[in-house]
Design an enzyme around this catalytic site. Structure first.
Site, PDB file in Angstrom:
ATOM      1  N   ASP A  93      14.562  -4.238  21.671  1.00  0.00           N
ATOM      2  CA  ASP A  93      14.835  -2.866  21.261  1.00  0.00           C
ATOM      3  C   ASP A  93      15.149  -1.951  22.424  1.00  0.00           C
ATOM      4  O   ASP A  93      14.852  -2.251  23.562  1.00  0.00           O
ATOM      5  CB  ASP A  93      13.571  -2.300  20.604  1.00  0.00           C
ATOM      6  CG  ASP A  93      13.643  -2.391  19.107  1.00  0.00           C
ATOM      7  OD1 ASP A  93      14.639  -2.924  18.623  1.00  0.00           O
ATOM      8  OD2 ASP A  93      12.701  -1.919  18.442  1.00  0.00           O
ATOM      9  N   LYS A 115      18.506   0.924  18.814  1.00  0.00           N
ATOM     10  CA  LYS A 115      19.328   2.069  18.494  1.00  0.00           C
ATOM     11  C   LYS A 115      18.510   3.297  18.851  1.00  0.00           C
ATOM     12  O   LYS A 115      17.325   3.368  18.559  1.00  0.00           O
ATOM     13  CB  LYS A 115      19.682   2.072  17.014  1.00  0.00           C
ATOM     14  CG  LYS A 115      20.542   3.246  16.633  1.00  0.00           C
ATOM     15  CD  LYS A 115      21.114   3.066  15.246  1.00  0.00           C
ATOM     16  CE  LYS A 115      21.931   4.271  14.878  1.00  0.00           C
ATOM     17  NZ  LYS A 115      21.215   5.238  14.093  1.00  0.00           N
ATOM     18  N   MET A 136       8.330  10.254  17.565  1.00  0.00           N
ATOM     19  CA  MET A 136       9.661  10.615  17.053  1.00  0.00           C
ATOM     20  C   MET A 136       9.696  12.076  16.606  1.00  0.00           C
ATOM     21  O   MET A 136      10.330  12.407  15.601  1.00  0.00           O
ATOM     22  CB  MET A 136      10.037   9.716  15.852  1.00  0.00           C
ATOM     23  CG  MET A 136      10.026   8.251  16.202  1.00  0.00           C
ATOM     24  SD  MET A 136      10.157   7.192  14.764  1.00  0.00           S
ATOM     25  CE  MET A 136       8.503   7.239  14.099  1.00  0.00           C
TER      26      MET A 136
HETATM   27  N1  SAH Z   1       6.253   0.828  18.213  1.00  0.00           N
HETATM   28  C1  SAH Z   1       6.336   1.923  19.144  1.00  0.00           C
HETATM   29  C2  SAH Z   1       6.829   3.193  18.496  1.00  0.00           C
HETATM   30  C3  SAH Z   1       8.234   3.119  17.997  1.00  0.00           C
HETATM   31  S1  SAH Z   1       8.784   4.615  17.323  1.00  0.00           S
HETATM   32  C4  SAH Z   1       4.971   2.114  19.797  1.00  0.00           C
HETATM   33  O1  SAH Z   1       3.987   1.534  19.358  1.00  0.00           O
HETATM   34  O2  SAH Z   1       4.895   2.869  20.759  1.00  0.00           O
HETATM   35  C5  SAH Z   1       9.625   5.334  18.671  1.00  0.00           C
HETATM   36  C6  SAH Z   1       8.871   6.508  19.224  1.00  0.00           C
HETATM   37  O3  SAH Z   1       7.814   6.055  20.063  1.00  0.00           O
HETATM   38  C7  SAH Z   1       9.675   7.400  20.135  1.00  0.00           C
HETATM   39  O4  SAH Z   1      10.462   8.299  19.389  1.00  0.00           O
HETATM   40  C8  SAH Z   1       8.581   8.114  20.893  1.00  0.00           C
HETATM   41  O5  SAH Z   1       8.012   9.112  20.106  1.00  0.00           O
HETATM   42  C9  SAH Z   1       7.568   7.016  21.054  1.00  0.00           C
HETATM   43  N2  SAH Z   1       7.657   6.350  22.355  1.00  0.00           N
HETATM   44  C10 SAH Z   1       7.931   5.075  22.596  1.00  0.00           C
HETATM   45  N3  SAH Z   1       7.863   4.808  23.918  1.00  0.00           N
HETATM   46  C11 SAH Z   1       7.527   5.969  24.514  1.00  0.00           C
HETATM   47  C12 SAH Z   1       7.268   6.361  25.854  1.00  0.00           C
HETATM   48  N4  SAH Z   1       7.367   5.506  26.859  1.00  0.00           N
HETATM   49  N5  SAH Z   1       6.927   7.632  26.101  1.00  0.00           N
HETATM   50  C13 SAH Z   1       6.811   8.516  25.101  1.00  0.00           C
HETATM   51  N6  SAH Z   1       7.048   8.209  23.819  1.00  0.00           N
HETATM   52  C14 SAH Z   1       7.388   6.949  23.517  1.00  0.00           C
END
Ligand code: SAH
Length: 513
Positions: free
Chosen positions: A36, A58, A173
């Site tokens: 991803d 995406k 998000m």
């Molecule tokens: N499965 C992922 C979340 C996916 S949804 C998890 O457990 O973290 C995608 C959202 O995750 C992004 O829009 C953001 O809000 C958050 N996100 C993912 N990586 C991030 C990071 N390094 N720093 C801040 N927010 C992050």
């Protein structure tokens, strides 16, 4: 046929060392990796070179149709008997639609395993210095989808409950709906003075944190043009950041430093810079390869017991020399009659790795220093073996020869120019996003000039601090039109990292807070 399986692996929040050991094990045996946007691409290096790598990411949400295509892809590859790793940012089952992928695999009767990962809220909280729970503030934390771009997971948010919740809230998000969501919390009873932090690219060298309150964070985010991906942390615990922040207070945090060393050597230096908070951008301008012929070195090794001294002037020389010794069925014991000189501590450490202690390390870590150290000894008539790079300077054979030593200097490795520079690194230079460039040998400078063109190099490095390991490299820099800003007193990588830190600290950094 081998049975296929899909591992849904959490890639962790960004910093590539925050993935689980189980996740790395799965990657190591993968035939296919489907990854991803949020999974750090460096993690793909754990997969075998032959593994198929499929980008399925995406930016900002995904439509159902695309999600179905990904599930079909996983099912298809597993049916072919492949070991598939589905690498997802953070934890695979937290807002990642991992649950749906498991359902599709289950329906297809395929085996799967879930390897959890550190989810963004946990990673970003830790690296921003915000404990998500704290006995003095709150005992609960809620993870919420703030909905960005049609992810469809926000339909059931109970704002009434969230508004009255005194615990920590973390929105994923949620940047595009920030104003709306913060407003809803206030409308449903949460104090507008509640502290809020936005953490973008948490746990990475690009981490940005913006703090405010429920009342003003949306305005601040707009002013700073704050972009996803970020989590929004709401709650009194955010105030602890002021005292507990540790990651983005490192001296070189946010600074971007280009490393021109060979790819297999850059890691150690990148580590030294990372400890100081800087982001290393690798741009190898030299490539180490075997010599065209081993005959001269082999002939020297065949009569190794006749040498009084072995002189090694780089960790590479050490590695190539011992590799050849090994290929000829020998090891460190072949050096029992011979004393060993290492040009400096880095070379001595590499030697130590092969079980050999350096007998002599000069005060000044360069060829002239080696000559000066030998000048204090009587080496008249001594036989000296100096395995070297193909274009090494003649200082050592010449000076030691003048002292009456008999010097053999077979080529142990060649320093060549790589086919091309990494496009990402050139892009960083072009967009003026580099604070400092480091040169650790003359060939790193000469090759960069040859690959970019001298004028273009000088132009691209305008405003970029130039750091050179020592006077010889600095001289080459100047000859090619560069001004040298940083040169450590001691010619070692730790000293170079210290000197870069001292120089860059004088020219302050940008900050959002
Ligand atoms: N499965 C992922 C979340 C996916 S949804 C998890 O457990 O973290 C995608 C959202 O995750 C992004 O829009 C953001 O809000 C958050 N996100 C993912 N990586 C991030 C990071 N390094 N720093 C801040 N927010 C992050």
């Amino acid at each position: 046929m081998q049975k296929g399986i899909v591992y849904l692996v959490g890639a962790g929040p960004g910093d590539p060392s925050l993935m689980t050991l189980r996740g790395v094990e799965c990657l190591r045996r993968a035939d296919v990796v489907v990854y991803d946007y949020l999974a750090n691409e460096q993690l793909l290096n754990h997969a075998p070179p032959a593994a198929e790598r499929i980008y399925a990411g995406k930016v900002g949400g995904r439509h159902n149709q695309e999600q179905e295509e990904i599930s079909d892809l996983l099912v298809g590859k597993a049916r072919e008997g492949k070991t598939v790793v589905r690498l997802k940012g953070g934890d695979p089952l937290v807002f990642g639609r991992g649950g749906e992928e498991c359902q599709a695999l289950k329906e297809a009767g395929l085996a799967f395993e879930v390897v959890p990962g550190i989810t963004a809220a946990i990673g970003a909280g830790a690296y921003a210095g915000i404990p998500l729970t704290h006995r003095d503030f709150t005992t609960s934390v809620t993870l919420i989808s703030g909905h960005e771009g049609g992810d469809g997971e926000d339909g059931s948010i109970d704002w009434e409950r969230l508004g009255h919740d005194s615990g920590t809230l973390v929105f994923y998000m949620g940047i595009s709906n920030l104003r709306q969501n913060m407003g809803r919390l206030v409308n449903h009873g949460r104090s507008p003075r509640t502290p809020v932090a936005l953490v973008r690219w948490g746990t990475t060298m690009d981490q940005q944190v913006l703090t405010g309150t429920l009342a003003d964070i949306a305005d601040l985010a707009e002013q700073h043009n704050f972009k996803p991906p970020a989590v929004t942390i709401v709650g009194e615990v955010v105030s602890l950041r002021e005292t507990l922040r540790w990651f983005d207070t490192r001296p070189l945090f946010g600074r971007r430093i280009l490393i021109t060393r060979a790819a297999d050597q850059a890691g150690e230096f990148a580590g030294l810079l990372a400890e100081r908070g800087a982001k290393a951008i690798e741009c190898p301008t030299i490539l180490m390869v075997e010599p065209e012929s081993w005959a001269p070195l082999d002939a020297a090794i065949a009569k190794i017991s006749e040498y009084d001294w072995l002189v090694l002037t780089s960790a590479n020389a050490v590695r190539y020399f011992f590799k050849r010794l090994d290929a000829l069925g020998l090891d460190a014991r072949a050096l029992s009659d011979c004393r060993v000189c290492a040009v400096g501590p880095g070379t001595a450490e590499a030697l130590h790795g092969f079980g050999v202690r350096a007998d002599l390390i000069p005060d000044s870590y360069k060829a002239e220093g080696v000559a000066a150290a030998f000048a204090k000894l009587d080496i008249k008539g001594d036989r000296v073996l100096f395995p070297r790079a193909d274009h090494a300077r003649e200082v050592i054979p010449h000076e030691l020869g003048c002292m009456g030593a008999l010097v053999d200097s077979p080529v142990a490795y060649c320093n060549v120019m790589p086919g091309k520079l990494p496009p990402e690194a050139v892009f960083e230079l072009e967009k003026r996003a580099v604070d400092c460039i480091t040169f650790t040998s003359s060939s790193t400078v000469r090759n960069l000039a040859a690959m970019l063109g001298e004028d273009r190099m000088v132009d691209m490095l305008r405003g970029v601090a130039v750091a050179s390991i020592g006077p010889v490299t600095s001289k080459t820099c100047r000859a090619l039109g560069l001004k040298v800003d940083i040169e450590p007193a001691e010619y070692t990588l730790p000293a170079l990292a210290d000197a870069i830190e001292a120089f860059l600290l004088k020219s302050g950094a940008d900050s959002l807070e």
